[in-house]
Structures are given as C-alpha cells and as structure tokens.
Design a protein around this motif. Structure first.
Motif, PDB file in Angstrom:
ATOM      1  N   THR A  24      11.221  34.886  -2.197  1.00  0.00           N
ATOM      2  CA  THR A  24      10.514  36.101  -1.804  1.00  0.00           C
ATOM      3  C   THR A  24      11.368  36.935  -0.855  1.00  0.00           C
ATOM      4  O   THR A  24      11.413  38.161  -0.946  1.00  0.00           O
ATOM      5  N   ARG A  25      12.076  36.250   0.046  1.00  0.00           N
ATOM      6  CA  ARG A  25      12.896  36.948   1.046  1.00  0.00           C
ATOM      7  C   ARG A  25      14.212  37.490   0.494  1.00  0.00           C
ATOM      8  O   ARG A  25      14.616  38.595   0.843  1.00  0.00           O
ATOM      9  N   VAL A  26      14.912  36.682  -0.315  1.00  0.00           N
ATOM     10  CA  VAL A  26      16.276  37.072  -0.724  1.00  0.00           C
ATOM     11  C   VAL A  26      16.377  37.541  -2.162  1.00  0.00           C
ATOM     12  O   VAL A  26      17.389  38.125  -2.544  1.00  0.00           O
ATOM     13  N   ALA A  40       8.595  23.224  -2.920  1.00  0.00           N
ATOM     14  CA  ALA A  40       8.138  24.375  -3.696  1.00  0.00           C
ATOM     15  C   ALA A  40       7.767  25.546  -2.783  1.00  0.00           C
ATOM     16  O   ALA A  40       8.101  26.699  -3.067  1.00  0.00           O
ATOM     17  N   ALA A  41       7.100  25.250  -1.664  1.00  0.00           N
ATOM     18  CA  ALA A  41       6.700  26.318  -0.733  1.00  0.00           C
ATOM     19  C   ALA A  41       7.910  26.938  -0.044  1.00  0.00           C
ATOM     20  O   ALA A  41       8.002  28.165   0.080  1.00  0.00           O
ATOM     21  N   VAL A  42       8.849  26.114   0.403  1.00  0.00           N
ATOM     22  CA  VAL A  42      10.049  26.634   1.061  1.00  0.00           C
ATOM     23  C   VAL A  42      10.861  27.464   0.070  1.00  0.00           C
ATOM     24  O   VAL A  42      11.279  28.585   0.377  1.00  0.00           O
ATOM     25  N   ALA A  43      11.068  26.946  -1.127  1.00  0.00           N
ATOM     26  CA  ALA A  43      11.833  27.675  -2.141  1.00  0.00           C
ATOM     27  C   ALA A  43      11.162  29.003  -2.489  1.00  0.00           C
ATOM     28  O   ALA A  43      11.832  30.036  -2.617  1.00  0.00           O
ATOM     29  N   GLY A  44       9.841  28.977  -2.618  1.00  0.00           N
ATOM     30  CA  GLY A  44       9.114  30.207  -2.922  1.00  0.00           C
ATOM     31  C   GLY A  44       9.290  31.254  -1.847  1.00  0.00           C
ATOM     32  O   GLY A  44       9.478  32.440  -2.136  1.00  0.00           O
ATOM     33  N   GLU A  45       9.247  30.820  -0.602  1.00  0.00           N
ATOM     34  CA  GLU A  45       9.429  31.776   0.495  1.00  0.00           C
ATOM     35  C   GLU A  45      10.852  32.338   0.517  1.00  0.00           C
ATOM     36  O   GLU A  45      11.050  33.525   0.753  1.00  0.00           O
ATOM     37  N   ILE A  46      11.845  31.490   0.265  1.00  0.00           N
ATOM     38  CA  ILE A  46      13.231  31.974   0.252  1.00  0.00           C
ATOM     39  C   ILE A  46      13.417  33.005  -0.852  1.00  0.00           C
ATOM     40  O   ILE A  46      14.005  34.069  -0.620  1.00  0.00           O
TER      41      ILE A  46
END
Length: 167
Positions: free
Chosen positions: A73-75, A65-71
């Motif tokens: 946010t970025r893309v 969930a944290a990795v997906a959220g950051e991605i």
C-alpha cells in the motif's frame, strides 16, 4: 464505527509496527547494498525484493500478510508495474549494520508478542527477501556475462541476517 489500525489486532504499538513494516524494505536495500552491482543489476535486485515482499500478502501467516499488505500500500504493487527507486546508501556497511540491529530488535519483539509460528514466518520471510535480492543479478563478470550469482559479501549479509533473526 472507527476502524482500528491493523497492528492493534496483533498487540503492537505504532512504533513497534513501524519496525516490523519498515524492516522488509530495509532488508531489501541492505541485501542490494552488500555488493555494488551497478544500476541495472540493482534495479533487478529491487524488483526481485519487491516481488517477494508483495508475495507475502498470500502468506498463511496473518502477520506476514498484514505487513506485506501495508508495505505494498505504501510503496506500490509490482503487479501493477510499480518499481522502487534505486537507493545507494552513502555508507553501505553502516546501513547493513543498522538493518541487522533492527532485525535483532524485531526478533526480540516477536518473541514476546506473537506465537512461535508467526515469529518464524516473519523471520523466514525476511531471509527469503534477502535470498531473492542477492540471487537476482550476478556480480562481477564483464558486460553481464560471467560473475558469481551470489557474491561473498551478499552471502555474508544473508547469513548474518539469518543468524541474528534466529539467535
């Protein structure tokens, strides 16, 4: 009070977090590059991959969930109409090999830093991204009719990814 980056809660360095956050989008690109499909099909593959990445935000795994959220946010968020640019690597084979090397590095890293459930959820998510991308548009055929839903080269990439992650 200064807010700490998300990765510190998982015990990762900035470089390690960069590997984990960069890998899902790289898997998407490599899965798409496994078979030269043309722009329209590649766009469909990108959309399927980004949707699968974004769906990771709802994962029961806090790491995914944290990795997906950051991605996202970025893309950008596909739910708001964001699309990824079509990336055509100059050397798809070298790009695929690089992604597989980084996937092995990520698997080794996860084995030392998180529990088996969190590592398994992340690795499963990566394979699911690859599966969604390779199944998003048929390859071959004429004018979009016929062809294989998953080509041999796409299947080979997905299988190699799963093997590298679970070896």
């Amino acid at each position: 009070m200064i807010e700490q980056p998300a990765y510190t809660g998982f015990g990762f360095s900035d470089e390690e977090w960069g590997l984990l956050v960069g890998l899902p989008q790289s898997v998407l690109t490599a899965a798409s590059a496994a078979e030269s499909d043309g722009t329209r099909r590649t766009m469909a593959e990108n959309a399927a991959g980004l949707e699968t990445i974004a769906a990771g935000r709802e994962s029961a795994s806090p790491l995914v969930a944290a990795v997906a959220g950051e991605i996202v946010t970025r893309v950008g968020d596909p739910e708001t109409g964001e699309e990824l640019p079509v990336i055509a690597p100059a050397d798809p084979r070298a790009m695929i090999d690089d992604v597989l090397v980084r996937a092995a590095e990520a698997a080794a890293l996860l084995a030392t830093r998180v529990n088996e459930g969190a590592a398994g959820a992340y690795k499963h998510w990566l394979v699911k991204i690859a599966e969604q991308v390779v199944g998003a548009a048929s390859s071959g055929g004429l004018l979009g009719v016929g062809g294989e839903s998953v080509s041999d080269s796409e299947r080979r990439f997905r299988d190699r990814l799963a093997h590298v992650l679970n070896d």
